[in-house]
Design an enzyme around this catalytic site. Structure first.
Site, PDB file in Angstrom:
ATOM      1  N   TYR A   1       4.804  -9.166  16.000  1.00 20.54           N
ATOM      2  CA  TYR A   1       5.063  -8.090  15.026  1.00 20.54           C
ATOM      3  C   TYR A   1       5.684  -6.883  15.723  1.00 20.54           C
ATOM      4  O   TYR A   1       6.713  -6.353  15.288  1.00 20.54           O
ATOM      5  CB  TYR A   1       3.737  -7.697  14.347  1.00 20.54           C
TER       6      TYR A   1
ATOM      7  N   GLN B   1       0.836  -1.218   0.000  1.00 22.74           N
ATOM      8  CA  GLN B   1       0.000   0.000   0.000  1.00 22.74           C
ATOM      9  C   GLN B   1       0.866   1.262   0.000  1.00 22.74           C
ATOM     10  O   GLN B   1       0.750   2.118  -0.889  1.00 22.74           O
ATOM     11  CB  GLN B   1      -0.900   0.017   1.241  1.00 22.74           C
TER      12      GLN B   1
ATOM     13  N   LYS C   1       9.363  -5.132  15.317  1.00 24.63           N
ATOM     14  CA  LYS C   1       9.488  -3.728  14.923  1.00 24.63           C
ATOM     15  C   LYS C   1      10.260  -2.917  15.970  1.00 24.63           C
ATOM     16  O   LYS C   1      10.872  -1.908  15.653  1.00 24.63           O
ATOM     17  CB  LYS C   1       8.095  -3.124  14.697  1.00 24.63           C
TER      18      LYS C   1
ATOM     19  N   GLN D   1       6.470  -8.131   7.004  1.00 23.28           N
ATOM     20  CA  GLN D   1       5.286  -8.955   7.233  1.00 23.28           C
ATOM     21  C   GLN D   1       4.464  -8.051   8.139  1.00 23.28           C
ATOM     22  O   GLN D   1       4.747  -7.914   9.324  1.00 23.28           O
ATOM     23  CB  GLN D   1       5.692 -10.278   7.892  1.00 23.28           C
TER      24      GLN D   1
ATOM     25  N   THR E   1       6.109   1.860  13.893  1.00 24.81           N
ATOM     26  CA  THR E   1       4.663   1.692  14.013  1.00 24.81           C
ATOM     27  C   THR E   1       4.127   2.025  15.399  1.00 24.81           C
ATOM     28  O   THR E   1       4.824   1.820  16.407  1.00 24.81           O
ATOM     29  CB  THR E   1       4.285   0.233  13.661  1.00 24.81           C
TER      30      THR E   1
ATOM     31  N   GLU F   1       2.183   0.260  16.862  1.00 26.80           N
ATOM     32  CA  GLU F   1       2.108  -1.005  17.604  1.00 26.80           C
ATOM     33  C   GLU F   1       3.207  -1.093  18.661  1.00 26.80           C
ATOM     34  O   GLU F   1       3.117  -1.883  19.596  1.00 26.80           O
ATOM     35  CB  GLU F   1       2.206  -2.199  16.646  1.00 26.80           C
TER      36      GLU F   1
HETATM   37  P1  NAP Z   1       1.850  -3.926   3.050  1.00 26.17           P
HETATM   38  O1  NAP Z   1       0.814  -3.394   2.120  1.00 26.17           O
HETATM   39  O2  NAP Z   1       1.610  -5.204   3.771  1.00 26.17           O
HETATM   40  O3  NAP Z   1       3.213  -4.071   2.200  1.00 26.17           O
HETATM   41  C1  NAP Z   1       4.322  -4.761   2.695  1.00 26.17           C
HETATM   42  C2  NAP Z   1       5.383  -4.834   1.621  1.00 26.17           C
HETATM   43  O4  NAP Z   1       6.514  -5.565   2.131  1.00 26.17           O
HETATM   44  C3  NAP Z   1       4.940  -5.551   0.336  1.00 26.17           C
HETATM   45  O5  NAP Z   1       5.482  -4.866  -0.771  1.00 26.17           O
HETATM   46  C4  NAP Z   1       5.594  -6.919   0.496  1.00 26.17           C
HETATM   47  O6  NAP Z   1       5.831  -7.565  -0.726  1.00 26.17           O
HETATM   48  C5  NAP Z   1       6.909  -6.508   1.137  1.00 26.17           C
HETATM   49  N1  NAP Z   1       7.622  -7.634   1.730  1.00 26.17           N
HETATM   50  C6  NAP Z   1       7.201  -8.480   2.715  1.00 26.17           C
HETATM   51  N2  NAP Z   1       8.139  -9.411   2.973  1.00 26.17           N
HETATM   52  C7  NAP Z   1       9.187  -9.151   2.139  1.00 26.17           C
HETATM   53  C8  NAP Z   1      10.449  -9.748   1.926  1.00 26.17           C
HETATM   54  N3  NAP Z   1      10.855 -10.822   2.608  1.00 26.17           N
HETATM   55  N4  NAP Z   1      11.280  -9.215   0.999  1.00 26.17           N
HETATM   56  C9  NAP Z   1      10.888  -8.135   0.272  1.00 26.17           C
HETATM   57  N5  NAP Z   1       9.697  -7.520   0.420  1.00 26.17           N
HETATM   58  C10 NAP Z   1       8.864  -8.024   1.345  1.00 26.17           C
HETATM   59  O7  NAP Z   1       2.233  -2.838   4.159  1.00 26.17           O
HETATM   60  P2  NAP Z   1       1.915  -1.261   4.205  1.00 26.17           P
HETATM   61  O8  NAP Z   1       0.593  -1.053   4.833  1.00 26.17           O
HETATM   62  O9  NAP Z   1       2.220  -0.665   2.878  1.00 26.17           O
HETATM   63  O10 NAP Z   1       2.983  -0.800   5.290  1.00 26.17           O
HETATM   64  C11 NAP Z   1       4.300  -0.417   4.898  1.00 26.17           C
HETATM   65  C12 NAP Z   1       5.219  -0.499   6.100  1.00 26.17           C
HETATM   66  O11 NAP Z   1       4.753   0.336   7.147  1.00 26.17           O
HETATM   67  C13 NAP Z   1       5.346  -1.879   6.732  1.00 26.17           C
HETATM   68  O12 NAP Z   1       6.669  -2.013   7.206  1.00 26.17           O
HETATM   69  C14 NAP Z   1       4.385  -1.849   7.901  1.00 26.17           C
HETATM   70  O13 NAP Z   1       4.794  -2.757   8.900  1.00 26.17           O
HETATM   71  C15 NAP Z   1       4.539  -0.401   8.329  1.00 26.17           C
HETATM   72  N6  NAP Z   1       3.377   0.225   8.973  1.00 26.17           N
HETATM   73  C16 NAP Z   1       2.175   0.204   8.360  1.00 26.17           C
HETATM   74  C17 NAP Z   1       1.102   0.862   8.951  1.00 26.17           C
HETATM   75  C18 NAP Z   1      -0.250   0.902   8.290  1.00 26.17           C
HETATM   76  O14 NAP Z   1      -1.222   1.256   8.969  1.00 26.17           O
HETATM   77  N7  NAP Z   1      -0.362   0.616   7.002  1.00 26.17           N
HETATM   78  C19 NAP Z   1       1.293   1.555  10.159  1.00 26.17           C
HETATM   79  C20 NAP Z   1       2.544   1.565  10.731  1.00 26.17           C
HETATM   80  C21 NAP Z   1       3.599   0.905  10.116  1.00 26.17           C
HETATM   81  P3  NAP Z   1       4.711  -8.531  -1.409  1.00 26.17           P
HETATM   82  O15 NAP Z   1       3.780  -7.597  -2.134  1.00 26.17           O
HETATM   83  O16 NAP Z   1       5.522  -9.382  -2.285  1.00 26.17           O
HETATM   84  O17 NAP Z   1       4.020  -9.260  -0.307  1.00 26.17           O
HETATM   85  O1  F7E Z   2      -6.621  -4.365  13.199  1.00 22.68           O
HETATM   86  C1  F7E Z   2      -9.432  -5.302  15.335  1.00 22.68           C
HETATM   87  C2  F7E Z   2      -8.074  -5.896  15.654  1.00 22.68           C
HETATM   88  O2  F7E Z   2      -5.528  -5.723  11.430  1.00 22.68           O
HETATM   89  C3  F7E Z   2      -7.089  -3.194  13.838  1.00 22.68           C
HETATM   90  C4  F7E Z   2      -0.977  -2.815  10.401  1.00 22.68           C
HETATM   91  O3  F7E Z   2      -0.890  -1.966   9.292  1.00 22.68           O
HETATM   92  O4  F7E Z   2      -1.663  -1.022  11.833  1.00 22.68           O
HETATM   93  C5  F7E Z   2      -2.037  -2.297  11.346  1.00 22.68           C
HETATM   94  O5  F7E Z   2      -2.181  -3.226  12.413  1.00 22.68           O
HETATM   95  C6  F7E Z   2      -7.926  -3.570  15.048  1.00 22.68           C
HETATM   96  C7  F7E Z   2      -7.287  -4.625  15.957  1.00 22.68           C
HETATM   97  O6  F7E Z   2      -4.619  -3.437  12.019  1.00 22.68           O
HETATM   98  C8  F7E Z   2     -11.038  -7.598  13.042  1.00 22.68           C
HETATM   99  O7  F7E Z   2      -8.168  -6.784  16.764  1.00 22.68           O
HETATM  100  C9  F7E Z   2     -11.571  -6.525  14.846  1.00 22.68           C
HETATM  101  O8  F7E Z   2      -7.458  -4.269  17.310  1.00 22.68           O
HETATM  102  O9  F7E Z   2      -6.703  -3.581  10.769  1.00 22.68           O
HETATM  103  P1  F7E Z   2      -5.900  -4.324  11.760  1.00 22.68           P
HETATM  104  P2  F7E Z   2      -3.558  -3.416  13.208  1.00 22.68           P
HETATM  105  O10 F7E Z   2      -3.469  -4.697  13.922  1.00 22.68           O
HETATM  106  O11 F7E Z   2      -3.842  -2.190  14.019  1.00 22.68           O
HETATM  107  C10 F7E Z   2      -0.424  -0.985  12.563  1.00 22.68           C
HETATM  108  C11 F7E Z   2      -0.155   0.431  12.977  1.00 22.68           C
HETATM  109  C12 F7E Z   2       0.694  -1.645  11.854  1.00 22.68           C
HETATM  110  O12 F7E Z   2       1.850  -1.288  12.029  1.00 22.68           O
HETATM  111  C13 F7E Z   2       0.390  -2.893  11.098  1.00 22.68           C
HETATM  112  O13 F7E Z   2       1.370  -3.121  10.096  1.00 22.68           O
HETATM  113  O14 F7E Z   2      -9.151  -4.137  14.588  1.00 22.68           O
HETATM  114  N1  F7E Z   2     -10.293  -6.198  14.535  1.00 22.68           N
HETATM  115  N2  F7E Z   2     -12.045  -7.383  13.938  1.00 22.68           N
HETATM  116  C14 F7E Z   2      -9.925  -6.843  13.421  1.00 22.68           C
HETATM  117  N3  F7E Z   2      -8.777  -6.814  12.709  1.00 22.68           N
HETATM  118  C15 F7E Z   2      -8.728  -7.578  11.581  1.00 22.68           C
HETATM  119  N4  F7E Z   2      -7.610  -7.562  10.820  1.00 22.68           N
HETATM  120  N5  F7E Z   2      -9.789  -8.362  11.182  1.00 22.68           N
HETATM  121  C16 F7E Z   2     -10.975  -8.408  11.879  1.00 22.68           C
HETATM  122  O15 F7E Z   2     -11.905  -9.094  11.498  1.00 22.68           O
END
Ligand code: NAP
Ligand code: F7E
Length: 365
Positions: A153, A14, A157, A85, A129, A131
């Site tokens: 996770y 994303q 991180k 991941q 993050t 988290e």
């Molecule tokens: P995402 O959509 O799950 O994308 C993760 C990316 O990492 C994908 O391009 C995936 O490739 C790649 N990847 C996973 N394992 C890999 C490996 N072994 N080698 C090379 N590439 C690999 O995550 P996102 O939402 O864009 O988030 C981006 C980053 O921000 C992540 O580090 C996540 O933990 C962090 N983050 C996200 C949020 C959020 O709310 N979105 C908040 C805080 C932090 P594939 O497409 O091949 O799977």
């Molecule tokens: O869950 C609750 C679940 O999986 C949010 C990643 O991008 O943000 C993300 O992690 C909340 C949790 O995101 C369902 O228990 C209820 O409390 O959308 P989520 P996450 O776990 O906050 C952080 C900042 C990152 O860094 C991560 O990479 O929603 N919840 N019902 C559920 N969650 C999921 N997935 N599915 C359910 O059915």
């Protein structure tokens, strides 16, 4: 003037896709790391392939040599380490893989830069993050709030966060963390709660699904729009000094509130009845249960009260945390998914029509 060259790990994700668009628009040469899989899933960046300044390379966060070679070849001026991941619930099922990619992977990137003697010319952004705050010790959370990771996770991180800080101090490298709170979009992975809800609301409204099963409805999140957040990643690397920043909207909502608003935008008003695992979301117009709770989506430990304080990013980076409101975010995601579900139907109809026509003409038997 020397060229800005960005290397993005996680380019197919994303954030990687939005960041690529953002940097290309700023005139960067953008290189992205993709990994080999049996299905080449590049939907989010397909529209960028062939753009003159956009290049993809095979490597893997688990493979040091591939990273060392690639950093040497590309000679980046900025690295955005987004690969991970990233699913918290999955990290309970695959903790070792999560640690390898999300923790040691960060070290591999740092060492790839040092091995190529780029530590004084290449800046590094680490995708940290909210988290990390986990079982929160204060609300809202800012850069000084103590960490209390609460999933495999988050523990992985945490290593990433500290190794970035360590290399900054030990080797005087410009490497920093953005401590990003949840950010969502039309490109969000379909098993994260927001996208799961917006897709289900779209399907239920079009008669393609009966009921949506969720876990903890009381969980509180500070949800922002991914497109706004990638700007902040870039701003962090343009700051005079390498520092860590909380990136959040400063507004908190429950999963239940997200679902209520998403169904509203899909034309379904919800009434909630019951508690805990017996809670149901009922379509007021039909009396049907359209949302129910399943313990399958409960986590062994769940982070339930994330709320970010973006004051530092606002003041020092000039970033606007409220560029897209919660209401706008939910609406744009639902609108997108209504169109997506309708288009899937249209595509299926065309396929069926073609088959019927081909059968009639004897082209296929
Ligand atoms: P995402 O959509 O799950 O994308 C993760 C990316 O990492 C994908 O391009 C995936 O490739 C790649 N990847 C996973 N394992 C890999 C490996 N072994 N080698 C090379 N590439 C690999 O995550 P996102 O939402 O864009 O988030 C981006 C980053 O921000 C992540 O580090 C996540 O933990 C962090 N983050 C996200 C949020 C959020 O709310 N979105 C908040 C805080 C932090 P594939 O497409 O091949 O799977
Ligand atoms: O869950 C609750 C679940 O999986 C949010 C990643 O991008 O943000 C993300 O992690 C909340 C949790 O995101 C369902 O228990 C209820 O409390 O959308 P989520 P996450 O776990 O906050 C952080 C900042 C990152 O860094 C991560 O990479 O929603 N919840 N019902 C559920 N969650 C999921 N997935 N599915 C359910 O059915």
């Amino acid at each position: 003037m020397s060229k800005n060259i960005a290397l993005i790990t996680g380019v197919t994700g994303q954030d990687g896709s939005y960041l690529s668009e953002f940097l290309l628009a700023k005139g960067y040469e953008v290189h992205g790391i993709i990994r080999r899989s049996s299905v080449d899933y590049r939907e989010r960046i397909a529209h960028l392939e062939g753009t003159p300044n956009f290049h993809l390379h095979y490597a893997d966060m688990g493979d040091s040599m591939s990273l060392v070679k690639l950093v040497g070849k590309v000679q980046p001026t900025e690295i955005y380490n987004l690969a991970a991941q990233s699913h918290v619930q999955v990290s309970f099922d695959a903790p070792e893989f999560t640690a390898d990619v999300d923790a040691v992977g960060v070290l591999r990137i740092l060492e790839a830069v040092r091995t190529n003697h780029l530590e004084q010319s290449c800046k590094i952004y680490q995708a940290s993050t909210s988290e990390l705050y986990g079982k929160v010790e204060e609300v809202p959370q800012n850069e000084k709030t103590p960490f209390h990771p609460y999933s495999p996770y988050a523990v992985a991180k945490l290593y990433g966060f500290w190794i970035i800080k360590e290399y900054r101090e030990a080797y005087n490298m410009f490497c920093c963390s953005g401590i990003l709170f949840n950010h969502e979009s039309e490109r969000r992975g379909e098993t994260f709660v927001t996208r799961k809800i917006t897709l289900a609301a779209a399907r239920i409204a079009q008669g393609k699904q009966d009921c949506l099963y969720l876990g903890n409805l009381d969980s509180l999140r500070d949800w922002g729009y991914a497109k706004d957040y990638v700007e902040c990643m870039w701003l962090i690397l343009q700051h005079d000094t390498p520092e860590d920043f909380v990136i959040a909207t400063g507004v908190q909502h429950t999963v239940r509130e997200f679902a209520t608003l998403a169904f509203h935008h899909a034309g379904i008003e919800l009434r909630w009845e019951g508690e805990g695992v017996n809670e149901k979301g009922i379509d007021v117009a039909t009396g049907k249960v359209v949302v129910a709770v399943s313990e399958d989506f409960y986590r062994p430990t769940d982070v339930v009260n994330l709320w970010g304080d973006p004051t530092k990013a606002k003041k020092e980076l000039g970033w606007n945390p409220q560029a897209t409101s919660f209401e706008q975010l939910v609406e744009l995601m639902v609108k997108h998914d209504i169109a997506k579900v309708a288009a899937e139907d249209a595509a299926a109809n065309i396929r069926t029509m073609n088959l019927a026509e081909f059968l009639e003409k004897g082209i296929v038997k």
